[in-house]
Structure formats: C-alpha cells, structure tokens
Design a protein around this motif. Sequence first.
Motif, PDB file in Angstrom:
ATOM      1  N   THR A  34      -3.405 -17.314 -16.056  1.00 29.83           N
ATOM      2  CA  THR A  34      -3.162 -17.477 -14.404  1.00 29.83           C
ATOM      3  C   THR A  34      -1.853 -16.759 -14.426  1.00 29.83           C
ATOM      4  OG1 THR A  34      -1.693 -19.893 -15.309  1.00 29.83           O
ATOM      5  CG2 THR A  34      -3.560 -19.513 -14.900  1.00 29.83           C
ATOM      6  N   LEU A  35      -1.001 -16.392 -14.872  1.00 30.50           N
ATOM      7  CA  LEU A  35       0.412 -15.637 -15.241  1.00 30.50           C
ATOM      8  C   LEU A  35       0.065 -14.265 -14.760  1.00 30.50           C
ATOM      9  CD1 LEU A  35       3.142 -15.557 -15.295  1.00 30.50           C
ATOM     10  CD2 LEU A  35       3.748 -14.980 -16.985  1.00 30.50           C
ATOM     11  N   ALA A  36      -1.030 -13.717 -16.206  1.00 28.36           N
ATOM     12  CA  ALA A  36      -1.740 -12.103 -16.086  1.00 28.36           C
ATOM     13  C   ALA A  36      -2.137 -12.036 -14.716  1.00 28.36           C
ATOM     14  CB  ALA A  36      -2.675 -12.643 -17.330  1.00 28.36           C
ATOM     15  N   GLN A  37      -3.158 -13.335 -14.282  1.00 24.96           N
ATOM     16  CA  GLN A  37      -3.432 -13.099 -12.724  1.00 24.96           C
ATOM     17  C   GLN A  37      -2.760 -12.483 -11.911  1.00 24.96           C
ATOM     18  OE1 GLN A  37      -5.770 -16.587 -12.126  1.00 24.96           O
ATOM     19  NE2 GLN A  37      -7.566 -15.856 -13.514  1.00 24.96           N
ATOM     20  N   ARG A  38      -1.521 -12.890 -11.315  1.00 29.31           N
ATOM     21  CA  ARG A  38      -0.233 -12.806 -10.820  1.00 29.31           C
ATOM     22  C   ARG A  38       0.344 -11.493 -11.230  1.00 29.31           C
ATOM     23  NH1 ARG A  38       1.181 -18.119 -11.248  1.00 29.31           N
ATOM     24  NH2 ARG A  38       2.502 -17.850 -11.902  1.00 29.31           N
ATOM     25  N   VAL A  39      -0.194 -11.338 -12.114  1.00 25.99           N
ATOM     26  CA  VAL A  39       1.084 -10.118 -12.502  1.00 25.99           C
ATOM     27  C   VAL A  39       0.164  -8.892 -11.969  1.00 25.99           C
ATOM     28  CG1 VAL A  39       1.535  -8.482 -14.252  1.00 25.99           C
ATOM     29  CG2 VAL A  39       2.254 -11.006 -14.099  1.00 25.99           C
ATOM     30  N   HIS A  40      -1.561  -9.470 -12.674  1.00 22.13           N
ATOM     31  CA  HIS A  40      -2.307  -7.712 -12.117  1.00 22.13           C
ATOM     32  C   HIS A  40      -2.560  -7.869 -10.272  1.00 22.13           C
ATOM     33  CE1 HIS A  40      -3.344  -7.392 -15.916  1.00 22.13           C
ATOM     34  NE2 HIS A  40      -3.579  -7.913 -16.180  1.00 22.13           N
ATOM     35  N   ARG A  41      -2.056  -8.986  -9.515  1.00 19.88           N
ATOM     36  CA  ARG A  41      -1.773  -9.202  -8.549  1.00 19.88           C
ATOM     37  C   ARG A  41      -0.500  -7.623  -7.953  1.00 19.88           C
ATOM     38  NH1 ARG A  41      -4.282 -13.949  -7.778  1.00 19.88           N
ATOM     39  NH2 ARG A  41      -2.185 -15.202  -8.040  1.00 19.88           N
ATOM     40  N   LEU A  42       0.480  -8.182  -7.711  1.00 14.72           N
ATOM     41  CA  LEU A  42       1.202  -7.386  -8.395  1.00 14.72           C
ATOM     42  C   LEU A  42       0.829  -6.303  -8.353  1.00 14.72           C
ATOM     43  CD1 LEU A  42       4.282  -8.970  -9.760  1.00 14.72           C
ATOM     44  CD2 LEU A  42       3.697  -8.996  -7.177  1.00 14.72           C
ATOM     45  N   GLU A  43      -0.209  -5.553  -9.861  1.00 15.53           N
ATOM     46  CA  GLU A  43      -0.082  -3.958  -9.923  1.00 15.53           C
ATOM     47  C   GLU A  43      -0.954  -3.455  -9.259  1.00 15.53           C
ATOM     48  OE1 GLU A  43       0.214  -4.195 -14.889  1.00 15.53           O
ATOM     49  OE2 GLU A  43      -2.147  -5.246 -13.788  1.00 15.53           O
ATOM     50  N   TRP A  44      -1.788  -4.429  -8.314  1.00 12.45           N
ATOM     51  CA  TRP A  44      -2.932  -3.947  -7.460  1.00 12.45           C
ATOM     52  C   TRP A  44      -2.408  -3.529  -6.078  1.00 12.45           C
ATOM     53  CZ3 TRP A  44      -6.383  -8.639  -9.448  1.00 12.45           C
ATOM     54  CH2 TRP A  44      -7.099  -8.174 -11.128  1.00 12.45           C
ATOM     55  N   GLU A  45      -1.270  -4.411  -6.142  1.00  7.38           N
ATOM     56  CA  GLU A  45      -0.879  -4.776  -4.781  1.00  7.38           C
ATOM     57  C   GLU A  45      -0.071  -3.314  -4.706  1.00  7.38           C
ATOM     58  OE1 GLU A  45       1.745  -6.117  -1.664  1.00  7.38           O
ATOM     59  OE2 GLU A  45       1.452  -7.747  -2.789  1.00  7.38           O
ATOM     60  N   TYR A  46       0.918  -2.229  -5.831  1.00  7.92           N
ATOM     61  CA  TYR A  46       2.250  -1.879  -5.744  1.00  7.92           C
ATOM     62  C   TYR A  46       1.369  -0.305  -5.810  1.00  7.92           C
ATOM     63  CZ  TYR A  46       5.305  -5.405  -3.393  1.00  7.92           C
ATOM     64  OH  TYR A  46       5.242  -6.592  -2.569  1.00  7.92           O
ATOM     65  N   TYR A  47       0.783  -1.029  -6.890  1.00  8.29           N
ATOM     66  CA  TYR A  47      -0.086   0.769  -7.953  1.00  8.29           C
ATOM     67  C   TYR A  47      -0.151   1.623  -6.599  1.00  8.29           C
ATOM     68  CZ  TYR A  47       0.999   0.463 -12.394  1.00  8.29           C
ATOM     69  OH  TYR A  47       2.042   0.320 -13.621  1.00  8.29           O
ATOM     70  N   PRO A  48      -1.178   1.695  -6.162  1.00 11.28           N
ATOM     71  CA  PRO A  48      -1.321   2.472  -5.330  1.00 11.28           C
ATOM     72  C   PRO A  48       0.387   3.446  -3.579  1.00 11.28           C
ATOM     73  CG  PRO A  48      -3.255   0.491  -5.254  1.00 11.28           C
ATOM     74  CD  PRO A  48      -1.736  -0.025  -5.470  1.00 11.28           C
ATOM     75  N   LYS A  49       0.420   2.117  -3.339  1.00  9.96           N
ATOM     76  CA  LYS A  49       1.728   2.597  -2.866  1.00  9.96           C
ATOM     77  C   LYS A  49       2.847   3.171  -3.177  1.00  9.96           C
ATOM     78  CE  LYS A  49       0.833  -2.079   0.023  1.00  9.96           C
ATOM     79  NZ  LYS A  49       1.864  -3.859  -0.231  1.00  9.96           N
ATOM     80  N   VAL A  50       3.076   3.092  -4.615  1.00 10.12           N
ATOM     81  CA  VAL A  50       3.695   3.710  -5.116  1.00 10.12           C
ATOM     82  C   VAL A  50       3.640   5.403  -5.749  1.00 10.12           C
ATOM     83  CG1 VAL A  50       5.094   3.830  -7.107  1.00 10.12           C
ATOM     84  CG2 VAL A  50       5.334   2.023  -5.727  1.00 10.12           C
ATOM     85  N   ILE A  51       2.843   5.319  -5.624  1.00  8.50           N
ATOM     86  CA  ILE A  51       1.547   6.463  -6.092  1.00  8.50           C
ATOM     87  C   ILE A  51       1.758   7.229  -4.249  1.00  8.50           C
ATOM     88  CG2 ILE A  51      -0.304   7.873  -6.394  1.00  8.50           C
ATOM     89  CD1 ILE A  51      -1.008   5.333  -8.557  1.00  8.50           C
ATOM     90  N   GLU A  52       1.438   6.806  -3.573  1.00 14.01           N
ATOM     91  CA  GLU A  52       0.782   7.733  -2.433  1.00 14.01           C
ATOM     92  C   GLU A  52       3.095   7.995  -1.490  1.00 14.01           C
ATOM     93  OE1 GLU A  52      -0.138   6.574   2.477  1.00 14.01           O
ATOM     94  OE2 GLU A  52      -1.199   4.908   0.860  1.00 14.01           O
ATOM     95  N   HIS A  53       3.879   7.262  -1.812  1.00 14.33           N
ATOM     96  CA  HIS A  53       4.873   7.121  -1.301  1.00 14.33           C
ATOM     97  C   HIS A  53       5.579   8.586  -2.573  1.00 14.33           C
ATOM     98  CE1 HIS A  53       5.820   3.243   0.141  1.00 14.33           C
ATOM     99  NE2 HIS A  53       5.467   4.876   1.053  1.00 14.33           N
ATOM    100  N   LEU A  54       5.400   8.683  -4.322  1.00 14.55           N
ATOM    101  CA  LEU A  54       5.494   9.445  -5.066  1.00 14.55           C
ATOM    102  C   LEU A  54       5.074  10.965  -4.377  1.00 14.55           C
ATOM    103  CD1 LEU A  54       4.751   7.977  -8.178  1.00 14.55           C
ATOM    104  CD2 LEU A  54       7.402   8.737  -7.189  1.00 14.55           C
ATOM    105  N   ILE A  55       3.145  10.655  -3.861  1.00 10.37           N
ATOM    106  CA  ILE A  55       2.586  12.147  -3.432  1.00 10.37           C
ATOM    107  C   ILE A  55       3.686  12.396  -2.276  1.00 10.37           C
ATOM    108  CG2 ILE A  55      -0.147  13.191  -2.536  1.00 10.37           C
ATOM    109  CD1 ILE A  55      -0.648  11.454  -4.691  1.00 10.37           C
ATOM    110  N   GLN A  56       3.958  11.680  -1.109  1.00 10.06           N
ATOM    111  CA  GLN A  56       4.218  12.188  -0.353  1.00 10.06           C
ATOM    112  C   GLN A  56       6.037  12.675  -0.070  1.00 10.06           C
ATOM    113  OE1 GLN A  56       3.585   8.916   2.765  1.00 10.06           O
ATOM    114  NE2 GLN A  56       1.914   9.621   2.762  1.00 10.06           N
ATOM    115  N   GLY A  57       6.282  12.888  -1.759  1.00  6.62           N
ATOM    116  CA  GLY A  57       7.319  12.724  -1.706  1.00  6.62           C
ATOM    117  C   GLY A  57       9.065  11.604  -0.658  1.00  6.62           C
TER     118      GLY A  57
END
Length: 60
Positions: A34-57
């Motif tokens: 159950t803890l892994a599920q919550r951590v994975h939700r954080l990954e799924w939410e934030y990885y795409p946003k962070v990558i987009e911000h990095l690409i956009q500088g």
Amino acid sequence: ESGITIHYVNEHYDEGDVIFQASCEVLPTDTPETLAQRVHRLEWEYYPKVIEHLIQGKCG
C-alpha cells in the motif's frame, strides 16, 4: 514519511543535485504494497511535470 526524489544523475549513486521532492504519509496500517502504491502515484503525477519543466527550461 516516505516519497520521491527526482535528481540529476552523476558518477556517484544517488548523489546528483535534487530537482524535486514530494512526500506521502506512512500510515500505521500500511503494508509495503500500500505504501508502494502511494509512492508510485507520486511518481506518476510528478515525473511528467518535472520533465516538461526541464524541457522548457523552468527548473534545474
């Protein structure tokens, strides 16, 4: 408390500069699954946003 750290990779394990962190509560009733599920939700939410911000500088 548990969570994720998104960081740059360098020649040393887990020593790159931190780009972003997010946390979640560890509940008394948590199992590793159950803890892994919550951590994975954080990954799924934030990885795409962070990558987009990095690409956009916008961070890093």
